[in-house]
Design an enzyme around this catalytic site. Sequence first.
Site, PDB file in Angstrom:
ATOM      1  N   CYS A  29       0.839  -1.207   0.000  1.00 37.75           N
ATOM      2  CA  CYS A  29       0.000   0.000   0.000  1.00 37.75           C
ATOM      3  C   CYS A  29       0.871   1.253   0.000  1.00 37.75           C
ATOM      4  O   CYS A  29       1.494   1.582   1.018  1.00 37.75           O
ATOM      5  CB  CYS A  29      -0.911  -0.053   1.237  1.00 37.75           C
ATOM      6  N   CYS A  32       0.124   3.878   2.612  1.00 36.21           N
ATOM      7  CA  CYS A  32       0.505   3.356   3.936  1.00 36.21           C
ATOM      8  C   CYS A  32       1.988   3.608   4.207  1.00 36.21           C
ATOM      9  O   CYS A  32       2.369   3.973   5.319  1.00 36.21           O
ATOM     10  CB  CYS A  32       0.257   1.852   4.020  1.00 36.21           C
TER      11      CYS A  32
END
Length: 104
Positions: A29, A32
């Site tokens: 991600c 993230c």
Amino acid sequence: MAIQFTDQTAREAIESGKPVVIDFWATWCGPCIKLGSVVEELAEKYEGQVIVGKLNIDENDEIAGENRVRNIPTVLFFKDGALVERSVGLVNLAALEEKVAKIL
């Protein structure tokens, strides 16, 4: 430095009753990864006041499921063992600090 939580250690931190911040993330991600440095900064700034950690949802999915984490990055804020605040998506340090103020 942010703690690397497992489901078990995250549960222990939440049940301690202390203020806890958990960043739910995954290695694949992009947002993230970007949020990771912000969470590290938050951990340093509030060391000794708040337990701040990261939980990889690919390796640990129980706490994420129990708290209805559907998108990542998601940051959850706990006080006295209860979920108080939630932040979804890539945010800046000020946005996280605003929510930390509610659990202190």
